[in-house]
Design a protein around this motif. Structure first.
Motif, PDB file in Angstrom:
ATOM      1  N   ASN A  36       1.001  -1.291   0.043  1.00 25.65           N
ATOM      2  CA  ASN A  36       0.122  -0.028   0.072  1.00 25.65           C
ATOM      3  C   ASN A  36       0.808   1.449   0.191  1.00 25.65           C
ATOM      4  N   PHE A  37       0.373   2.240  -0.564  1.00 23.80           N
ATOM      5  CA  PHE A  37       1.081   3.669  -0.629  1.00 23.80           C
ATOM      6  C   PHE A  37       0.688   4.277   0.648  1.00 23.80           C
ATOM      7  N   LEU A  38       1.650   4.802   1.283  1.00 25.59           N
ATOM      8  CA  LEU A  38       1.478   5.453   2.497  1.00 25.59           C
ATOM      9  C   LEU A  38       1.834   6.967   2.493  1.00 25.59           C
ATOM     10  N   GLY A  39       1.098   7.838   3.107  1.00 21.58           N
ATOM     11  CA  GLY A  39       1.315   9.140   3.115  1.00 21.58           C
ATOM     12  C   GLY A  39       1.928   9.650   4.497  1.00 21.58           C
ATOM     13  N   ILE A  40       2.701  10.676   4.415  1.00 19.12           N
ATOM     14  CA  ILE A  40       3.321  11.300   5.563  1.00 19.12           C
ATOM     15  C   ILE A  40       2.753  12.943   5.685  1.00 19.12           C
ATOM     16  N   PRO A  41       2.523  13.282   6.750  1.00 14.20           N
ATOM     17  CA  PRO A  41       2.025  14.894   6.769  1.00 14.20           C
ATOM     18  C   PRO A  41       3.294  15.805   6.316  1.00 14.20           C
ATOM     19  N   VAL A  51       1.118  27.207   1.061  1.00 10.57           N
ATOM     20  CA  VAL A  51       1.583  27.355  -0.134  1.00 10.57           C
ATOM     21  C   VAL A  51       2.062  28.948  -0.601  1.00 10.57           C
ATOM     22  N   PRO A  81       4.212  24.624  -2.744  1.00  8.79           N
ATOM     23  CA  PRO A  81       4.094  24.144  -1.375  1.00  8.79           C
ATOM     24  C   PRO A  81       5.349  24.396  -0.545  1.00  8.79           C
ATOM     25  N   PHE A 126       6.116  12.796  -1.675  1.00  5.08           N
ATOM     26  CA  PHE A 126       5.787  11.712  -2.407  1.00  5.08           C
ATOM     27  C   PHE A 126       4.899  10.851  -1.677  1.00  5.08           C
ATOM     28  N   VAL A 127       4.933   9.427  -1.980  1.00  4.37           N
ATOM     29  CA  VAL A 127       4.465   8.508  -1.221  1.00  4.37           C
ATOM     30  C   VAL A 127       5.359   7.548  -0.705  1.00  4.37           C
ATOM     31  N   VAL A 177      -3.867  -3.908  -1.822  1.00  3.98           N
ATOM     32  CA  VAL A 177      -5.271  -3.939  -1.433  1.00  3.98           C
ATOM     33  C   VAL A 177      -6.053  -4.527  -2.763  1.00  3.98           C
ATOM     34  N   THR A 209       5.682   9.312  -9.079  1.00  4.58           N
ATOM     35  CA  THR A 209       5.085   9.654  -7.773  1.00  4.58           C
ATOM     36  C   THR A 209       5.262  11.352  -7.719  1.00  4.58           C
ATOM     37  N   GLY A 242      -2.299   3.891 -10.348  1.00  9.76           N
ATOM     38  CA  GLY A 242      -0.877   3.953  -9.583  1.00  9.76           C
ATOM     39  C   GLY A 242      -0.742   4.915  -8.357  1.00  9.76           C
ATOM     40  N   PRO A 243       0.347   4.955  -7.740  1.00  9.86           N
ATOM     41  CA  PRO A 243       0.621   5.769  -6.744  1.00  9.86           C
ATOM     42  C   PRO A 243       0.178   7.523  -7.113  1.00  9.86           C
ATOM     43  N   ILE A 275      -2.506   9.246  -5.648  1.00 11.74           N
ATOM     44  CA  ILE A 275      -2.646   9.706  -4.379  1.00 11.74           C
ATOM     45  C   ILE A 275      -2.050  11.067  -4.235  1.00 11.74           C
ATOM     46  N   VAL A 276      -0.683  10.993  -4.965  1.00  9.79           N
ATOM     47  CA  VAL A 276      -0.043  12.509  -5.128  1.00  9.79           C
ATOM     48  C   VAL A 276      -0.990  13.517  -5.703  1.00  9.79           C
ATOM     49  N   ARG A 323      -3.387  15.003  -3.298  1.00  9.85           N
ATOM     50  CA  ARG A 323      -2.557  15.559  -2.331  1.00  9.85           C
ATOM     51  C   ARG A 323      -2.035  17.112  -2.761  1.00  9.85           C
ATOM     52  N   GLN A 324      -1.408  16.978  -3.949  1.00 10.88           N
ATOM     53  CA  GLN A 324      -0.862  18.167  -4.437  1.00 10.88           C
ATOM     54  C   GLN A 324      -1.730  19.062  -4.867  1.00 10.88           C
ATOM     55  N   GLU A 356      -2.743  20.606  -1.811  1.00 12.68           N
ATOM     56  CA  GLU A 356      -1.998  21.892  -1.024  1.00 12.68           C
ATOM     57  C   GLU A 356      -1.943  22.822  -2.056  1.00 12.68           C
ATOM     58  N   GLU A 377      -6.582   4.691  -6.416  1.00  9.67           N
ATOM     59  CA  GLU A 377      -6.049   4.697  -5.000  1.00  9.67           C
ATOM     60  C   GLU A 377      -7.359   5.556  -4.192  1.00  9.67           C
ATOM     61  N   GLU A 411      -5.757   9.267   4.566  1.00 10.28           N
ATOM     62  CA  GLU A 411      -4.634   9.336   5.508  1.00 10.28           C
ATOM     63  C   GLU A 411      -3.352   9.533   4.397  1.00 10.28           C
ATOM     64  N   ALA A 412      -3.311   8.613   3.297  1.00  5.49           N
ATOM     65  CA  ALA A 412      -2.260   8.665   2.377  1.00  5.49           C
ATOM     66  C   ALA A 412      -1.990  10.220   1.942  1.00  5.49           C
ATOM     67  N   ALA A 459      -2.593  12.587   3.511  1.00  5.23           N
ATOM     68  CA  ALA A 459      -2.236  13.487   4.579  1.00  5.23           C
ATOM     69  C   ALA A 459      -3.585  14.404   4.684  1.00  5.23           C
ATOM     70  N   LYS A 511      -5.383  15.817   2.313  1.00  6.91           N
ATOM     71  CA  LYS A 511      -5.514  16.903   1.534  1.00  6.91           C
ATOM     72  C   LYS A 511      -6.417  16.424   0.489  1.00  6.91           C
TER      73      LYS A 511
END
Lengths: 289, 405
Positions: A114-119, A125, A134, A207-208, B35, B221, B244-245, B248-249, B252-253, B256, B269, B277-278, B280, B282
């Motif tokens: 799984n792809f995970l995200g970090i705050p 921005v 950002p 990134f992820v 998943v 990514t 793909g990933p 998520i990006v 998120r972007q 942001e 995704e 959560e992935a 964050a 956003k």
């Protein structure tokens, strides 16, 4: 479009520069082909994710533990895996590939695919010439600059730096001059992996995090270090900016070919090497060091 | 010739001993570290338990229990791993039937292996149209393939157009823009090709302007440069076709950057619980096609989602339609009174409006689900403040309003 390319290229170049500094140090200066370098970057990102997101530790503490833990692991790996075969470059290459794959599979087993995200450490921005950046990416630029200056000072203003450069230049002579070349090499590995771990902590939020996140940066880092010239930190910075700008130009000028941005960057590297085999700022090493 | 003879011999040797054994062995094949594979397996487990707890599958006066074989195809990383896994479950594990599959490139290759052994293979993940076209081109060889979810990629395109029309209508009404601008951001992979072509052809006819096509790598990514260009183009909608990933990006972007454009399309995704959560936190307003939700697309969807969430503590993705695939097999076996694949094919082909948890299914001659809004089209969902909210088709009970940033 010009301002988009200028700003986007600079910011992306900063991300690459942060990743490339450590790689340049170990590959370019210490001449150790550590393919697992970006795998340590991946491990730091996972460590940071676990401490920050799952265990809810404060960001600074989580970052510090991640960098220290991954650096300590790299020293252990050096003693157990790299040092016994260091005399044979191809063996080091194979051993570090194996290490990277082991780390990858361990993370796949522990966290799944799984792809995970970090705050982000800093939200928000900044708009420059109509282009949104950002703050986390600006932080990467600042950290990259600080790491670059710090590494340069370490290499050129300290006894350890002198020893690292001397060992890289001629291992046998350095040994005969009384230097503990194994300890110097171990210190080089530790410093470069610490830089990779810092990159993992600072870059991962944009990134992820996933078990294969070490592969793409590895190819890009190789391109940057070879393009900039082996052994040149300045070359790594310029190489990172070139790759960042080439990618930005590709996406803006050829949107349908955005998937080609990596290939374009590598093509530039090949062209530069054909014209200037030692890279942009590299030194020509003797056949026998 | 020799290969055909050997395969025929092998097929005869491993021919289904289900009736004699008192069990039906169903292989669940998918990328189990991901998943998609998890959902394949969890949907199948629910089906197995529901069938076995009710006594089993009735055939010839006997009750056959369902036995599952878990097969990790590792297909996201390696197509050859996937074909090896298919070969293994058929020859070593003696599977009677196979359900699952995710990545089109791998499922096309696995389809060949399953067809070599004349094994019924019910797909629950791949969208590429070629899988069904094979049935039409060479029926005798490929008749054992049936697609359960999702619909084939051109039909996914039809669903996308329907939802896009609805979103464009809201933009016209709320933002007073007669011709909404659409940026297409699609991974450069097989399954997106037909969708991209259809979008470029049809969006102008729907009074929408295509401001550009961006095609990042499926392993990308980072889409900073792409989003800068899209923002500069003034897009109102970012149409996404990503698995793909980058999904998520992207979310998120866009968050942001506080982009005013709305992201809609297929974002695999964004179908997952972990998306919020992935990104964050956003990924607000990101919307995508999906399959399951707490809405009454079929009478069994809400009970299934509740049972799934209670047991696995997460909501199902479209790959969990392995539940429906196994129930279809059960119904076909009971109706045919045999486990013989050749006799099950015409029974499966004859099902009309078969009610499952993911939709109401009728197959066409390509063994693809016949597309119909509210039956096989699936649903559309939008992330709103950490929750995945279903908003389309509006006539289905339980849908909520779509929101613009």
């Amino acid at each position: 479009m010009l301002q988009d390319i200028l700003v986007t290229g600079l910011v992306n170049g900063g991300v690459y520069a942060l990743l490339a500094i450590g790689f340049s140090l170990i590959f370019g200066v210490a001449r150790i082909v550590n393919i697992a370098h970006t795998a340590f970057y991946m491990l730091a990102a996972y460590c940071f994710y676990t401490l920050l997101v799952r265990l809810q530790l404060p960001g600074a503490l989580a970052a510090l533990i991640s960098v220290v833990a991954v650096t300590a692991l790299s020293v252990l790996c050096y003693r157990l895996v790299i040092e016994p075969v260091r005399e044979h470059e191809s063996a080091v290459l194979i051993a570090t590939i194996a290490l990277a794959l082991i780390f990858q599979e361990l993370m796949l087993y522990a966290y799944g695919g799984n792809f995970l995200g970090i705050p982000s450490a800093v939200d928000g921005v900044l708009t420059v010439f109509g282009v949104s950046i950002p703050y986390q990416r600006l932080l990467i630029l600042v950290v990259a600059a600080a790491m670059l200056v710090g590494t340069w000072l370490l290499l050129y203003r300290t006894r350890l730096g002198l020893a690292i450069r001397a060992t890289a230049n001629d291992l046998e002579v350095a040994n005969l001059m009384g230097m503990n070349v194994h300890r110097v090499a171990m210190a080089t590995v530790a410093i470069s992996v610490a830089l990779a771990a810092i990159a993992g902590v600072v870059v991962a939020p944009v990134f992820v995090v996933d078990p294969f996140m070490w592969l793409t940066p590895l190819v890009t880092m190789l391109a940057i270090v070879v393009l900039g010239g082996l052994g040149s930190l300045k070359g790594s910075l310029v190489g990172a900016l070139i790759i960042g700008y080439v990618e930005a130009i590709t996406v803006f000028a050829l949107p349908q070919g955005a998937f080609l941005k990596g290939a374009m960057a590598l093509s530039i590297m090949v062209v530069v090497l054909l014209i200037r085999p030692e890279g942009l700022f590299g030194v020509v090493f003797e056949e026998e060091r | 010739m020799l290969r055909k003879l050997l395969v025929a011999l092998a097929a005869a040797v491993i021919a289904s001993p289900a009736l004699a054994q008192g069990t039906v062995k169903i292989a669940v094949i998918g990328p189990m570290a991901y998943v998609q594979g998890e959902n394949h397996w969890m949907g199948a487990e629910l089906a197995r338990d529901d069938i076995n707890n009710a006594g089993g599958i009735s055939v010839g006066g006997k009750k056959l229990k369902v036995e599952l074989i878990r097969a990790d195809s590792n297909e996201i990383q390696s197509v050859s791993d996937a074909t090896n896994a298919m070969e293994r479950v058929i020859t070593r594990d003696k599977a009677d039937y196979v359900v699952g599959g995710f990545r089109s490139e791998a499922v096309i290759a696995m389809q060949e292996v399953a067809m070599d052994y004349k094994k019924l293979f019910l797909g629950c993940g791949a969208a590429d149209a070629k899988l069904g076209q094979n049935v039409e081109a060479n029926y005798d060889r490929y008749k054992y393939w049936f697609r359960v979810t999702p619909t084939k990629s051109p039909d996914l395109g039809r669903t996308l157009f329907a939802v896009l029309g609805s979103i464009a209508g809201q933009i016209r009404a709320d933002l007073k823009k007669d011709t909404p601008k659409v940026a297409i951001l699609a991974e450069k992979v097989l399954w997106t090709q037909a969708i991209v072509t259809a979008l470029q052809t049809n969006l102008p006819k729907m009074k929408m302007e295509v401001v550009g096509l961006w095609q990042p790598s499926p392993t990308a990514t980072d889409v900073t440069a792409e989003l800068s260009a899209i923002e500069r183009a003034g897009a109102d909608i970012v149409f996404t076709a990503v698995s793909g990933p980058v999904g998520i990006v992207l979310g998120r972007q866009m968050g942001e950057r506080k982009m005013k454009a709305i992201a809609f399309g297929i974002n695999v995704e964004a179908q997952k619980d972990g998306f919020w959560e992935a990104t964050a936190g956003k990924g607000n307003y990101v919307s995508t096609l999906d399959t399951y939700g707490m809405v009454e697309v079929t009478p069994t969807m809400i009970p299934f989602v509740k049972e799934f969430e209670a047991r696995f503590h997460k909501s199902p993705t479209y790959n969990a339609a392995t539940y429906d695939a196994i129930m279809l097999l059960k119904d076909a076996i009971e109706q045919a009174g045999t486990t013989n694949a050749d006799k099950l094919v015409p029974v499966l082909e004859g099902f009309k409006d078969h009610i499952g948890t993911s939709g109401t299914l009728t197959w066409d001659k390509l063994h693809d689900p016949v597309w119909a809004v509210g039956k096989t089209s699936g649903i559309a969902v939008q992330w709103q403040d950490g929750k995945k909210v279903p908003f389309w088709p509006p006539q289905v009970k339980g849908m909520q309003p779509f929101k613009l940033p």
